[in-house]
Structure formats: structure tokens, C-alpha cells
Design an enzyme around this catalytic site. Structure first.
Site, mmCIF file in Angstrom:
data_model
loop_
_atom_site.group_PDB
_atom_site.id
_atom_site.type_symbol
_atom_site.label_atom_id
_atom_site.label_comp_id
_atom_site.label_asym_id
_atom_site.label_seq_id
_atom_site.Cartn_x
_atom_site.Cartn_y
_atom_site.Cartn_z
ATOM 1 N N HIS A 77 -57.702 27.765 22.370
ATOM 2 C CA HIS A 77 -57.466 26.369 22.749
ATOM 3 C C HIS A 77 -58.785 25.600 22.845
ATOM 4 O O HIS A 77 -58.872 24.446 22.415
ATOM 5 C CB HIS A 77 -56.710 26.293 24.075
ATOM 6 C CG HIS A 77 -55.399 27.000 24.060
ATOM 7 N ND1 HIS A 77 -54.697 27.302 25.205
ATOM 8 C CD2 HIS A 77 -54.651 27.474 23.027
ATOM 9 C CE1 HIS A 77 -53.577 27.937 24.882
ATOM 10 N NE2 HIS A 77 -53.529 28.045 23.573
ATOM 11 N N ASP A 239 -53.104 26.569 17.695
ATOM 12 C CA ASP A 239 -53.655 27.922 17.701
ATOM 13 C C ASP A 239 -54.337 28.251 16.376
ATOM 14 O O ASP A 239 -55.406 28.884 16.346
ATOM 15 C CB ASP A 239 -52.550 28.946 17.957
ATOM 16 C CG ASP A 239 -52.156 29.049 19.419
ATOM 17 O OD1 ASP A 239 -52.886 28.531 20.285
ATOM 18 O OD2 ASP A 239 -51.106 29.652 19.697
ATOM 19 N N HIS A 262 -51.385 34.682 15.840
ATOM 20 C CA HIS A 262 -52.815 34.996 15.814
ATOM 21 C C HIS A 262 -53.154 36.132 14.852
ATOM 22 O O HIS A 262 -54.156 36.079 14.139
ATOM 23 C CB HIS A 262 -53.296 35.348 17.217
ATOM 24 C CG HIS A 262 -53.246 34.197 18.174
ATOM 25 N ND1 HIS A 262 -54.003 33.059 18.007
ATOM 26 C CD2 HIS A 262 -52.511 33.997 19.303
ATOM 27 C CE1 HIS A 262 -53.746 32.209 18.988
ATOM 28 N NE2 HIS A 262 -52.854 32.756 19.787
#
Length: 302
Positions: A77, A239, A262
Site C-alpha cells: 500500500h 496492490d 500478490h
């Protein structure tokens, strides 16, 4: 076309999303060419952890960077805000194991960086320009990058949940203005039925309705609801920006993601760096072009 850092030091405090521990975060200006470096200042001897792909140690529910036994979690973030505001060099001192979650988005970090001010450095900024498409598939999940002007993002998610379903962003141009308007306030989200399992695995201990969009089997539990009807896919795109920041320089290309996360983002970075013919580094006419590569990627990624 030049590199930037922040004009002055700035700090904040908060809690870690997964650790639940209090954290003090201090952002400091850094010299040109140094990139973004995290520093664990709570350890007996401070440990510097460069923000680059070969520092990634975990991608479960967040991106974690590490060096030796020292790690710093949930960096994405902050890195999304750093990348989108065009900050190349930054020293990030973290007194704790994780970047503070703040409200679960990048908005607080954008505020901090804006308050610190941006400082232009007299060193050219190189860019990584994609020249040929590259795609990775994993069942019904895929991530692709192809040539394009600037950075554009297309992202789609598909959840069997009545409050989410299928959501998609198409060819969103990524610059500071668009990031602040369209992505930076999108919060992380989680499901109530997963909380017990997450706690047992040492995760989400700092999560609450002030920093996470929480869903039960049917609906969003947060009293104020969503910031956008499609806040979920916007956060996934946020993200992605944070993970792309690990390249160490602006990316020129169109990134297309279907059911990403991710781990898939990091697979793209690894494959991109392993396929040198897919991209080239460009910059001002005075910058060398023959042997250049991302400064932050110089170690262990030849």
C-alpha cells in the site's frame, strides 16, 4: 524526466494489519539512484531491506520483504503511493515488523508524501519499456503484459459472493491524478468465515472494521458500506501497483490480470526480468542505453 525523493522527513504511527503490533513509520529523503529502502529500526542492529523482487520472502495475503531473518510486511500500500506519485528514492524506517495498515488503503500514505513534498533530483529517471507481450497462466488465473504508452492496468476478479461477483477495470491509465482519484482510497477486504483460520496462522490480528472491508456470507458488514461499488477490484489494482513498484523504475506497458493476487504479480516480475528481450530501459538522450538495467534490480537478477 528526473528522479525524485521527498523534501523533508515525515512520520506516523499505526498498527500492523497482520501482526496487530504498534508500528512507527518514518519516511526520509534518499540520495538519487538509491531506490526505496526499508529499514527495520526496532532490531538491535538496524537492517536495510531494498524494495526489489529478490527481497520478496512471502506473498500470502500481503507482500513481505526480507533480508536474513529481518522482514517487513504489507509493503504494497505504501509502495503503490510511492510509485504513483513518482518518487524514486526513499528511506522507509519501520519500528516494527510491518508497515502500518492505516485505513487499509493507500490514502494515508499519499497524504504523508504530499505533506512531505517532492524534491526533484538532478539525475535522469530511466523507464522500463515493454517491447513484446509476456503472459503467465495458472488455471483460470492469468497475468499478461504487452507494449503500451505509459502504464495502463486492466484487472478482473470473480468471487462467488453476492456482494462482489465479477468486477473489472479496463485500461486504467496510471498516473498520480488517476491513482488518487480512482484507486488510492480502495481498502483491503476479507471474509468473516476466514478470520479464525487467519488468526491461527498469525495473520489479520490487527484487522478491524476501521481498516478492512469485512464480508459475511451475504453482505458487507462495515457500517458506512463501500467507497465504490467495485472497491474490491480497485484494491486489487492498487496492490498490483505496489508490487510493480519493486521493479525500481516506472513501467511502460499494459498489464492485464484475471483473478490475480500478490503471488501472480510476483511471478510476472520474475518472468519479466528473466526475459531481457521483452523490454528495454529508456530515458533521456544523455542516459546510456546499451547496458542499462533497473538500478534496484542490479543484485542477483542478471
Amino acid at each position: 524526466m528526473n528522479q525524485h525523493t521527498i523534501a523533508e522527513k515525515i512520520a506516523c504511527t499505526g498498527i500492523g494489519l497482520h501482526s496487530g503490533e504498534p508500528v512507527q513509520l518514518t519516511l526520509r529523503p534518499a540520495r538519487a539512484g538509491s531506490g526505496v529502502v526499508f529499514v527495520r529500526t526496532d532490531l538491535p542492529t538496524p537492517v536495510e531491506i531494498p524494495a526489489r523482487p529478490d527481497s520478496v520472502t512471502a506473498t500470502r495475503y500481503a507482500t513481505t520483504l526480507g533480508r536474513g531473518r529481518a522482514t517487513v510486511g504489507t509493503v504494497e500500500h505504501l509502495l503503490a503511493a510511492v510509485y504513483s506519485l513518482g518518487i524514486d528514492n526513499l528511506r522507509v524506517e519501520v519500528h516494527g515488523p510491518e508497515v502500518p495498515v492505516m485505513d487499509g488503503s493507500s490514502a494515508s500514505f499519499v497524504f504523508l508524501l504530499r505533506a512531505a513534498g517532492l524534491f526533484e533530483q538532478p539525475v535522469p529517471r530511466p523507464r522500463l519499456r515493454v517491447q513484446r507481450p509476456l503472459e503467465i497462466r495458472d488455471g483460470d488465473r492469468r497475468i499478461r503484459i504487452e507494449p503500451g504508452a505509459g502504464l495502463r492496468i486492466s484487472y478482473a476478479i470473480d468471487y462467488l459472493h453476492p456482494a462482489i461477483g465479477r468486477q473489472a477495470l479496463k485500461e486504467l491509465p496510471l498516473d498520480a491524478e488517476t491513482f488518487e482519484r480512482e484507486l488510492c482510497r480502495a481498502r483491503t477486504f476479507g471474509f468473516l468465515h476466514e478470520v479464525q483460520t487467519l488468526w491461527q496462522n498469525g495473520l489479520a490480528r490487527g484487522g478491524n472494521l476501521d481498516n478492512t472491508v469485512v464480508l459475511d456470507e451475504d453482505r458487507v458488514l462495515n457500517r458506512d458500506g463501500l467507497r465504490w461499488a467495485d472497491e474490491f477490484v480497485r484494491h486489487k489494482a492498487l496492490d498490483l501497483v505496489g508490487d510493480l513498484a519493486l521493479l525500481g523504475m516506472p513501467l511502460e506497458g499494459h498489464v492485464i490480470v484475471e483473478r490475480g493476487g500478490h503471488a501472480l504479480h510476483q511471478r510476472l516480475l520474475a518472468e519479466l526480468l528473466a526475459n531481457r528481450s521483452v523490454w528495454r530501459v529508456v530515458g533521456p538522450a544523455s542516459a546510456p542505453r546499451t547496458s542499462e538495467r533497473p538500478v534496484a534490480l542490479a543484485v542477483g537478477l542478471s
